[in-house]
Design a protein around this motif. Structure first.
Motif, mmCIF file in Angstrom:
data_model
loop_
_atom_site.group_PDB
_atom_site.id
_atom_site.type_symbol
_atom_site.label_atom_id
_atom_site.label_comp_id
_atom_site.label_asym_id
_atom_site.label_seq_id
_atom_site.Cartn_x
_atom_site.Cartn_y
_atom_site.Cartn_z
ATOM 1 N N LYS A 601 0.834 -1.211 0.000
ATOM 2 C CA LYS A 601 0.000 0.000 0.000
ATOM 3 C C LYS A 601 0.867 1.260 0.000
ATOM 4 O O LYS A 601 0.534 2.261 -0.662
ATOM 5 C CB LYS A 601 -0.906 -0.028 1.237
ATOM 6 N N LEU A 602 2.006 1.175 0.720
ATOM 7 C CA LEU A 602 2.906 2.335 0.749
ATOM 8 C C LEU A 602 3.459 2.633 -0.634
ATOM 9 O O LEU A 602 3.708 3.811 -0.981
ATOM 10 C CB LEU A 602 4.049 2.082 1.736
ATOM 11 N N ASP A 603 3.681 1.578 -1.418
ATOM 12 C CA ASP A 603 4.151 1.819 -2.794
ATOM 13 C C ASP A 603 3.175 2.684 -3.568
ATOM 14 O O ASP A 603 3.580 3.531 -4.394
ATOM 15 C CB ASP A 603 4.353 0.487 -3.509
ATOM 16 N N GLN A 604 1.897 2.468 -3.319
ATOM 17 C CA GLN A 604 0.891 3.300 -4.003
ATOM 18 C C GLN A 604 1.002 4.773 -3.591
ATOM 19 O O GLN A 604 0.856 5.679 -4.414
ATOM 20 C CB GLN A 604 -0.512 2.764 -3.699
ATOM 21 N N PHE A 605 1.288 5.001 -2.315
ATOM 22 C CA PHE A 605 1.461 6.387 -1.860
ATOM 23 C C PHE A 605 2.716 7.024 -2.470
ATOM 24 O O PHE A 605 2.697 8.196 -2.875
ATOM 25 C CB PHE A 605 1.546 6.434 -0.328
ATOM 26 N N PHE A 606 3.784 6.242 -2.543
ATOM 27 C CA PHE A 606 5.012 6.804 -3.107
ATOM 28 C C PHE A 606 4.889 7.083 -4.603
ATOM 29 O O PHE A 606 5.599 7.937 -5.148
ATOM 30 C CB PHE A 606 6.199 5.865 -2.839
ATOM 31 N N GLU A 607 3.991 6.353 -5.273
ATOM 32 C CA GLU A 607 3.755 6.665 -6.678
ATOM 33 C C GLU A 607 3.116 8.046 -6.839
ATOM 34 O O GLU A 607 3.206 8.663 -7.909
ATOM 35 C CB GLU A 607 2.861 5.587 -7.296
ATOM 36 N N LEU A 608 2.484 8.524 -5.780
ATOM 37 C CA LEU A 608 1.844 9.857 -5.807
ATOM 38 C C LEU A 608 2.752 10.957 -5.250
ATOM 39 O O LEU A 608 2.315 12.106 -5.099
ATOM 40 C CB LEU A 608 0.541 9.816 -4.990
ATOM 41 N N SER A 609 3.994 10.610 -4.909
ATOM 42 C CA SER A 609 4.858 11.570 -4.206
ATOM 43 C C SER A 609 5.246 12.779 -5.079
ATOM 44 O O SER A 609 5.221 13.925 -4.622
ATOM 45 C CB SER A 609 6.124 10.865 -3.725
ATOM 46 N N LEU A 655 7.785 1.934 8.681
ATOM 47 C CA LEU A 655 8.670 3.105 8.690
ATOM 48 C C LEU A 655 10.039 2.768 8.118
ATOM 49 O O LEU A 655 10.687 3.598 7.466
ATOM 50 C CB LEU A 655 8.803 3.630 10.116
ATOM 51 N N GLY A 656 10.498 1.529 8.380
ATOM 52 C CA GLY A 656 11.762 1.118 7.772
ATOM 53 C C GLY A 656 11.670 1.103 6.257
ATOM 54 O O GLY A 656 12.624 1.486 5.561
ATOM 55 N N TYR A 657 10.501 0.677 5.763
ATOM 56 C CA TYR A 657 10.305 0.680 4.310
ATOM 57 C C TYR A 657 10.244 2.102 3.773
ATOM 58 O O TYR A 657 10.811 2.414 2.711
ATOM 59 C CB TYR A 657 9.028 -0.083 3.969
ATOM 60 N N ILE A 658 9.565 2.991 4.512
ATOM 61 C CA ILE A 658 9.508 4.408 4.091
ATOM 62 C C ILE A 658 10.912 5.009 4.061
ATOM 63 O O ILE A 658 11.297 5.701 3.100
ATOM 64 C CB ILE A 658 8.595 5.197 5.058
ATOM 65 N N ALA A 659 11.687 4.736 5.107
ATOM 66 C CA ALA A 659 13.057 5.272 5.151
ATOM 67 C C ALA A 659 13.885 4.730 4.002
ATOM 68 O O ALA A 659 14.691 5.453 3.394
ATOM 69 C CB ALA A 659 13.693 4.918 6.489
ATOM 70 N N GLU A 660 13.699 3.442 3.681
ATOM 71 C CA GLU A 660 14.446 2.849 2.580
ATOM 72 C C GLU A 660 14.046 3.463 1.251
ATOM 73 O O GLU A 660 14.898 3.713 0.377
ATOM 74 C CB GLU A 660 14.219 1.334 2.572
ATOM 75 N N CYS A 661 12.749 3.723 1.070
ATOM 76 C CA CYS A 661 12.293 4.353 -0.172
ATOM 77 C C CYS A 661 12.885 5.760 -0.318
ATOM 78 O O CYS A 661 13.345 6.155 -1.410
ATOM 79 C CB CYS A 661 10.766 4.406 -0.205
ATOM 80 N N LEU A 662 12.845 6.531 0.771
ATOM 81 C CA LEU A 662 13.414 7.880 0.721
ATOM 82 C C LEU A 662 14.917 7.819 0.462
ATOM 83 O O LEU A 662 15.470 8.633 -0.314
ATOM 84 C CB LEU A 662 13.126 8.611 2.030
ATOM 85 N N MET A 663 15.605 6.878 1.097
ATOM 86 C CA MET A 663 17.039 6.729 0.858
ATOM 87 C C MET A 663 17.306 6.311 -0.576
ATOM 88 O O MET A 663 18.301 6.726 -1.186
ATOM 89 C CB MET A 663 17.607 5.713 1.843
ATOM 90 N N ASN A 664 16.423 5.494 -1.119
ATOM 91 C CA ASN A 664 16.587 5.072 -2.511
ATOM 92 C C ASN A 664 16.430 6.248 -3.461
ATOM 93 O O ASN A 664 17.091 6.327 -4.499
ATOM 94 C CB ASN A 664 15.580 3.966 -2.835
ATOM 95 N N PHE A 665 15.496 7.194 -3.108
ATOM 96 C CA PHE A 665 15.389 8.413 -3.912
ATOM 97 C C PHE A 665 16.717 9.169 -3.922
ATOM 98 O O PHE A 665 17.168 9.665 -4.964
ATOM 99 C CB PHE A 665 14.306 9.335 -3.348
ATOM 100 N N LEU A 708 19.494 7.958 7.118
ATOM 101 C CA LEU A 708 19.155 9.012 6.144
ATOM 102 C C LEU A 708 19.644 10.367 6.628
ATOM 103 O O LEU A 708 20.236 11.146 5.860
ATOM 104 C CB LEU A 708 17.643 9.010 5.917
ATOM 105 N N ARG A 709 19.407 10.674 7.906
ATOM 106 C CA ARG A 709 19.812 11.977 8.433
ATOM 107 C C ARG A 709 21.335 12.127 8.427
ATOM 108 O O ARG A 709 21.874 13.172 8.038
ATOM 109 C CB ARG A 709 19.267 12.158 9.849
ATOM 110 N N LEU A 710 22.047 11.077 8.877
ATOM 111 C CA LEU A 710 23.506 11.176 8.913
ATOM 112 C C LEU A 710 24.088 11.268 7.506
ATOM 113 O O LEU A 710 25.044 12.033 7.253
ATOM 114 C CB LEU A 710 24.086 9.975 9.657
ATOM 115 N N THR A 711 23.531 10.462 6.582
ATOM 116 C CA THR A 711 24.061 10.479 5.208
ATOM 117 C C THR A 711 23.865 11.837 4.560
ATOM 118 O O THR A 711 24.763 12.357 3.865
ATOM 119 C CB THR A 711 23.373 9.375 4.390
#
Length: 783
Positions: A601-609, A655-665, A708-711
């Motif tokens: 379901k989160l993938d669907q939200f990220f498609e709208l980002s 949240l780990g998946y969200i963080a990974e998606c943002l890091m992947n961006f 993500l924050r440290l990187t």
């Protein structure tokens, strides 16, 4: 060599030799001619016969002259003696004539008398012969009467009396009859008569063996009924006296009690087995010195009878009757062993017992091979258990039968497992994963009496208002319910229904129960739920599955405790179940399934980002899609009826998946370049997510964004050189992955290199070099 010269005897030498020979030794009655042999041989060898004969004749003449000289000196006396002799002779002749005359007259007178005397003596001799003949015939008649009575006694079954009569005939004192051909013929016929007695007593034993074979089933039936009655009496006594609870039938305490009411299955109101023919046969064979022959014959006959007891194939319906016949067979053998001294050896009886028990086990196992009903195994076990107790009372070894019962038990348990596995699988597959609801208090009490719960949760459920919404669904309730044919309690009841009465191998039984329950709980419930989990689409259903699994874990602990208490009362061991770890693993898979559904379901939200990666300015507010994402996520996870720790796991996974998606961006290949404003916008979204986590009371989950924050902080604050220092990197930037930092620096450098401002291009070149430096320092580390 010249020829040997023969010696020549002179006349003087021959005379000298003859003078040494005495033809008549005055002290001997026989002629002494032994010395002539060598002399004559020498004379003959030298051919001087003529000279020798002349010398002998001269010797004779000289001796005759000596004799005549001696006789001439007594001539007158000799003449006078001869005259006297002639006178005596004449008188003698006269007396002889007188005697002859008298003899003839006496002979004439006594001739008639002699004839009469001779006739009288002949008559007496004839009379004596007749008396002897009569006595002999009477003795023969007496002997013949004895022989006739021997045959009659054999017909009447009086074998010992008949044998004694034959011995009396053989040991009769010596009489005139003893020397008759008749008696000798009679003695020669005694072995034949003994053989007739032996054959007759053997035939009687053969008939007796046939009769006891026909009554063996009845003996066994009475023995089994007696054992069942004995078992019932002891069970009633154990129920009344708790101290006797652990004492079985056959124990020392029970044996003391049983001796007071012992029942003789061979001699009672319903049956009497007469062993007289066997005892008599043993006595006869012992007297004939043929006991070894009878022993071999008896063993062969009993073995043949034992071979005929079990049919091939064995019908299970006839097993009780067959075990009764076997029981009767060996109860009779036990009695024979005890009452016949050395006639039967324990080894012979054990040989028959071991062979028949082995065939019984093989035949029973073969008959059960096609059985699919566990109740058939249970009936066989009950039959064999009664059989074992009956024969144990007769001191037979039943170890192999106990081992065979355990083999049957294992097959029985496997069949139960197969049957219950299908039923448990059906229960799991038909569950709608909706919490149970109970409308009435009575129904609630019935449910709580069935399921396994800890005391705290049970009290909590009781305090809830009507209607009661229970935390578990139908799966947990039906798997525990004892009124259903497909639940854990029924399995345990059927399991112990087989164990009941089996007094050996507690540890084996406990281990088998543990394995069976684990197999059912793991394969039929836990893994079935796991299989159903893969096709469950809704989070609420998965949450219900997790709740069910938690209660199954509790049920495992309660089962261990209750079963251990039950086995302790029977001197058993501790029951250990490993299924709890399987339920734990299935719970982990369920949580992973929740995370998987949430991430999809989160993938669907990220498609709208719709992030812009090279914005001219920073955003003042977080992305709009995050509001919907956070609202959906908190609503869904908080609505799950699971433990807070499990909700925490669900939040952490999402949240780990969200963080990974943002890091992947930021570091992935999908975005070729970006500027610092894009990074700042991502950090604004992260700030928003962290604020929301604090709002819902889960601030500890903000740690998922640490990398993500440290990187991002390194390029934004220009601290790449500080990062390259090992001490600083280990102390402050341990969460940063070098390859990801390199990729982020490359994207920033790529963006800056396309700018027209010298400062931007210079910054881009510096970041490119920093990226290369970071990449060279850590060439083997992944992104």
């Amino acid at each position: 060599m010249p020829p040997r010269r023969r010696p020549q005897f002179t006349q003087d030498h021959i005379d000298q030799q003859l003078q040494q020979i005495h033809l008549l030794d005055p002290s001997s009655s026989s002629e002494n001619l032994e010395q002539l042999g060598p002399i004559i041989k020498q004379i003959h060898a030298n051919r001087q016969q003529d000279a020798y004969l002349r010398t002998v004749q001269a010797l004779i003449d000289s001796k005759d002259a000596e004799i005549e000289k001696i006789c001439s000196d007594n001539y007158q006396d000799f003449i006078s003696s001869v005259s006297t002799l002639f006178t005596v002779k004449s008188y003698t002749d006269m007396m002889k004539e007188n005697i002859s005359s008298l003899d003839s007259s006496v002979s004439h007178l006594g001739g008639g008398l002699v004839e009469k005397k001779r006739a009288l003596l002949q008559s007496k001799k004839t009379a004596a012969n007749l008396d002897e003949a009569i006595d002999t015939l009477q003795a023969c008649l007496r002997v013949l009467d004895v022989v006739d009575r021997v045959a009659e006694m054999v017909r009447e079954g009086k074998y010992w009396s008949a044998l004694r009569s034959l011995e009396d005939i053989r040991n009769m004192p010596a009489t005139s009859l003893s020397q008759t051909p008749f008696f000798q013929h009679l003695l020669s016929s005694l072995p034949s008569l003994r053989s007739q007695i032996k054959d007759s007593v053997t035939a009687s034993v053969k008939q007796w063996l046939l009769e006891i074979r026909n009554v063996s089933t009845e003996v066994g039936r009475l023995a089994v009924e007696s054992m069942e009655s004995r078992t019932r009496r002891w069970r009633n006594r154990r129920e009344k006296d708790p101290l006797l609870r652990n004492s079985k039938v056959g124990s020392a305490v029970e044996l003391v009690t049983y001796e007071k009411t012992e029942f003789d299955v061979l001699d009672n109101e319903k049956l009497h087995v007469d062993f007289k023919p066997l005892f008599e046969c043993i006595h006869i064979y012992t007297s004939l010195d043929s006991l070894n022959e009878l022993q071999k014959s008896y063993q062969a006959d009993r073995k043949a009878q034992s071979d005929l007891i079990l049919p091939t194939p064995l019908p299970l319906a006839s097993l009780p009757a067959l075990t009764q016949e076997i029981s009767g067979f060996f109860i009779i053998e036990s009695h024979v062993l005890e009452t016949t001294g050395t006639f039967r050896s324990l080894r012979d009886v054990e040989e028959l017992w071991d062979a028949l028990v082995a065939r019984l086990g093989t035949a029973t196992e073969s008959a059960l091979r096609t059985e699919t009903d566990p109740e058939a195994f249970l009936r066989v076990k009950e039959c064999l258990l009664t059989f074992i107790m009956t024969l144990e009372a007769a001191s037979y070894s039943t170890t192999s039968l106990h081992t065979f019962i355990l083999v049957l038990f294992e097959n029985y348990v496997k069949m139960l497992e197969t049957k219950f596995s299908k039923q448990f699988g059906t229960i799991v597959s038909q569950d709608d994963h909706v919490p149970m609801q109970v409308e009435e208090e009575n129904d609630l009490n019935m449910v709580l009496d069935v399921v396994w719960l800890d005391g705290a949760e049970k009290d909590e459920i009781i305090q809830t208002p009507v209607p009661h919404l229970l935390p578990w669904s139908q799966t947990f309730y039906l798997c525990c319910q004892d009124a259903s044919p497909s639940m854990i309690r029924t399995f345990i009841q059927k399991f112990y229904a087989f164990v009941d009465g089996v007094s050996q191998h507690h540890r084996d039984i406990d281990e088998l129960l543990s394995k069976s329950l684990d197999h059912l709980l793991i394969k039929s419930i836990s893994e079935s739920i796991g299989h159903r989990l893969r096709g469950t689409p809704t989070l609420n259903q998965i949450g219900q599955i997790i709740t069910n699994l938690e209660h199954f874990q509790v049920a495992c602990s309660e089962l261990e405790r209750s079963l251990t208490n039950l086995r302790s009362a029977q001197r058993g061991g501790t029951i250990r179940l490993t299924a709890s770890s399987s339920f734990e693993a299935t719970i982990s898979r369920s949580l992973q399934r929740i995370t998987s559904l949430i991430t999809s379901k989160l993938d669907q939200f990220f498609e709208l980002s719709e992030y812009e990666w090279t914005p001219k300015a920073r955003e003042a507010a977080p992305s709009m899609y995050l509001y919907e994402l956070v609202n959906w996520l908190t609503t869904v996870v908080d609505s799950l009826i699971i433990k807070e720790s499990y909700k925490d796991e669900a939040y952490k996974g999402a949240l780990g998946y969200i963080a990974e998606c943002l890091m992947n961006f930021l570091t992935g290949r999908d975005v070729p370049m970006m500027n610092e404003n894009a990074i700042s916008n991502i950090l604004i979204d992260v700030d928003f997510l962290e604020d929301e986590l604090k709002r819902i009371g889960r601030p500890h989950l903000t740690l998922v964004f640490a990398e993500l924050r440290l990187t991002t902080s390194i390029p934004l604050s220009g601290t790449v050189q500080e990062y390259l220092v090992p001490a600083n990197r280990q102390a402050s930037y341990a969460a940063v992955k070098p390859k990801r930092l390199q990729a982020l620096l490359d994207k920033l450098a790529r963006y800056g290199s396309q700018q027209r401002e010298p400062a931007s291009r210079e910054l881009a070149e510096r970041r490119r070099k920093e990226a290369d430096t970071v990449g060279r320092l850590f060439p083997g580390e992944g992104r």
